[in-house]
Design an enzyme around this catalytic site. Structure first.
Site, mmCIF file in Angstrom:
data_model
loop_
_atom_site.group_PDB
_atom_site.id
_atom_site.type_symbol
_atom_site.label_atom_id
_atom_site.label_comp_id
_atom_site.label_asym_id
_atom_site.label_seq_id
_atom_site.Cartn_x
_atom_site.Cartn_y
_atom_site.Cartn_z
ATOM 1 N N HIS A 144 -4.953 -5.521 7.824
ATOM 2 C CA HIS A 144 -4.858 -4.468 7.304
ATOM 3 C C HIS A 144 -3.557 -3.638 7.510
ATOM 4 O O HIS A 144 -3.111 -4.004 8.636
ATOM 5 C CB HIS A 144 -6.273 -3.493 7.430
ATOM 6 C CG HIS A 144 -6.418 -3.380 8.953
ATOM 7 N ND1 HIS A 144 -7.067 -3.976 9.869
ATOM 8 C CD2 HIS A 144 -6.033 -2.213 9.823
ATOM 9 C CE1 HIS A 144 -7.422 -3.324 11.037
ATOM 10 N NE2 HIS A 144 -6.663 -2.390 11.074
ATOM 11 N N HIS A 193 -0.455 1.967 11.382
ATOM 12 C CA HIS A 193 -0.328 0.821 12.117
ATOM 13 C C HIS A 193 -0.464 -0.561 11.280
ATOM 14 O O HIS A 193 -0.855 -0.185 10.304
ATOM 15 C CB HIS A 193 -1.158 0.571 13.263
ATOM 16 C CG HIS A 193 -2.611 0.772 13.001
ATOM 17 N ND1 HIS A 193 -3.430 1.696 13.210
ATOM 18 C CD2 HIS A 193 -3.365 -0.444 12.935
ATOM 19 C CE1 HIS A 193 -4.642 1.440 12.929
ATOM 20 N NE2 HIS A 193 -4.754 0.089 12.662
ATOM 21 N N GLU A 232 -1.532 -3.687 15.728
ATOM 22 C CA GLU A 232 -2.789 -4.074 16.278
ATOM 23 C C GLU A 232 -2.797 -5.473 16.273
ATOM 24 O O GLU A 232 -2.588 -5.882 15.015
ATOM 25 C CB GLU A 232 -3.949 -3.212 15.458
ATOM 26 C CG GLU A 232 -5.251 -3.630 15.788
ATOM 27 C CD GLU A 232 -6.255 -2.520 14.923
ATOM 28 O OE1 GLU A 232 -5.933 -2.385 13.968
ATOM 29 O OE2 GLU A 232 -7.572 -2.661 15.488
HETATM 30 CO CO CO Z 1 -6.605 -0.729 12.534
#
Ligand code: CO
Length: 134
Positions: free
Chosen positions: A7, A79, A130
């Site tokens: 994502h 992020h 991440e």
């Molecule tokens: Co995330």
């Protein structure tokens, strides 16, 4: 080491407004809001055919995205999340190569119930990364 882009996360000052924009204006399919007190955010996922967009709104007193929204009051890209098969192997490889892992360096359970780690944005050209084990 890197798998799919899981994502892209956007920090938003108002989750309801962001949901409305993505659902009504962009015609996207959204998940139900999920409060993650241990991460200091409420999250909604925008489901796209090839990835997801994570809409993040601060939750609680010392949300980790509060500072970001202070600097970017309209919201912004917060992020990127990449998938990895073995998060501990990925972490050790990154640390060996001089990257900094945020927090105590141990994976935490993320929004999908899977282990996640965050890498220092200064080590990756201004982008917080991440890693999620899948
Ligand atoms: Co995330």
């Amino acid at each position: 080491m890197l798998g799919n882009l899981n994502h892209v996360a956007l920090a938003v000052p108002n989750l309801k407004a962001a949901q409305k924009a993505y659902e009504d204006s962009l015609g996207a399919k959204l998940s139900q809001p999920q409060a993650l007190p241990e991460h200091g955010v409420t999250v909604v996922f925008v489901e796209l055919p090839n990835t997801k967009i994570e809409l993040l709104e601060p939750l609680g007193e010392d949300s980790p995205i509060a500072g970001f929204l202070k600097k970017n009051p309209d919201g912004g890209m917060h992020h990127l999340c990449y998938e990895v098969n073995d998060i501990l192997h990925a972490r050790d490889h990154l640390v060996e190569n001089g990257a900094r892992v945020l927090g105590d360096g141990e994976p935490k359970v993320g929004a999908h119930g899977k282990p996640v780690l965050f890498l220092h944005p200064k080590d990756f050209f201004g982008t917080l990364i991440e890693l999620e084990q899948v």
